[in-house]
Write an enzyme that holds these catalytic residues in place. Structure first.
Site, PDB file in Angstrom:
ATOM      1  N   TYR A  22       0.844  -1.202   0.000  1.00 39.36           N
ATOM      2  CA  TYR A  22       0.000   0.000   0.000  1.00 39.36           C
ATOM      3  C   TYR A  22       0.878   1.250   0.000  1.00 39.36           C
ATOM      4  CZ  TYR A  22      -3.564   3.366   1.361  1.00 39.36           C
ATOM      5  OH  TYR A  22      -4.404   4.457   1.391  1.00 39.36           O
TER       6      TYR A  22
ATOM      7  N   HIS B 277       1.769   4.264  -3.151  1.00 38.12           N
ATOM      8  CA  HIS B 277       1.550   5.698  -2.923  1.00 38.12           C
ATOM      9  C   HIS B 277       2.840   6.512  -3.022  1.00 38.12           C
ATOM     10  CE1 HIS B 277      -2.358   4.372  -1.466  1.00 38.12           C
ATOM     11  NE2 HIS B 277      -2.745   5.626  -1.600  1.00 38.12           N
TER      12      HIS B 277
ATOM     13  N   TYR C  12      -2.881  16.543   0.595  1.00 40.69           N
ATOM     14  CA  TYR C  12      -3.600  15.312   0.903  1.00 40.69           C
ATOM     15  C   TYR C  12      -2.608  14.383   1.596  1.00 40.69           C
ATOM     16  CZ  TYR C  12      -6.866  11.408  -0.242  1.00 40.69           C
ATOM     17  OH  TYR C  12      -7.745  10.360  -0.204  1.00 40.69           O
TER      18      TYR C  12
ATOM     19  N   TRP D  27      -7.702   3.724 -10.258  1.00 43.56           N
ATOM     20  CA  TRP D  27      -6.914   3.647  -9.018  1.00 43.56           C
ATOM     21  C   TRP D  27      -7.619   2.742  -8.008  1.00 43.56           C
ATOM     22  CZ3 TRP D  27      -2.193   4.724  -7.267  1.00 43.56           C
ATOM     23  CH2 TRP D  27      -1.994   4.785  -5.879  1.00 43.56           C
ATOM     24  N   TRP D  28      -8.913   2.966  -7.835  1.00 41.40           N
ATOM     25  CA  TRP D  28      -9.666   2.130  -6.900  1.00 41.40           C
ATOM     26  C   TRP D  28      -9.546   0.652  -7.272  1.00 41.40           C
ATOM     27  CZ3 TRP D  28     -14.945   5.144  -6.689  1.00 41.40           C
ATOM     28  CH2 TRP D  28     -14.786   6.286  -5.899  1.00 41.40           C
TER      29      TRP D  28
END
Length: 99
Positions: A11, A15, A34, A69-70
């Site tokens: 994960y 990113h 963000y 992306w999801w």
């Protein structure tokens, strides 16, 4: 949101950094900052985004790159039927600053 146990490193890797086209969508929809934080004890994620408007923020979910992306993250975290990450709202209990 949360990360499936054992998927924390992947994960984080995905990113670092996010796809350039996803960054472009975020910025073009009024998201200058963000951050996502991981609680290693629970694998819960806390996302903090500064946004220019709720409408522009919500519109991100309808973009092709966000949907892609999801789908790419689905294997790493609990997701809804539309591939969006499962999340729960948090109630603000303190705020210092401009309303």
């Amino acid at each position: 949101m949360s990360v499936t146990r054992g998927c924390e490193a992947e994960y984080a890797r995905r990113h670092g950094p996010i796809w350039p086209e996803l960054e472009d969508v975020l910025r073009s929809h009024g998201v200058p900052n963000y951050s996502i934080f991981l609680d290693p004890d629970t694998n819960d994620l806390f996302a903090y985004a500064e946004i220019e408007s709720e409408d522009r923020w919500a519109a991100i979910a309808g973009t092709e790159v966000c949907r892609r992306w999801w789908r790419s993250m689905r294997e790493l975290m609990p997701s809804n039927a539309d591939d969006s990450p499962q999340s729960r709202p948090l109630r603000e209990v303190f705020h210092l600053g401009e309303p």
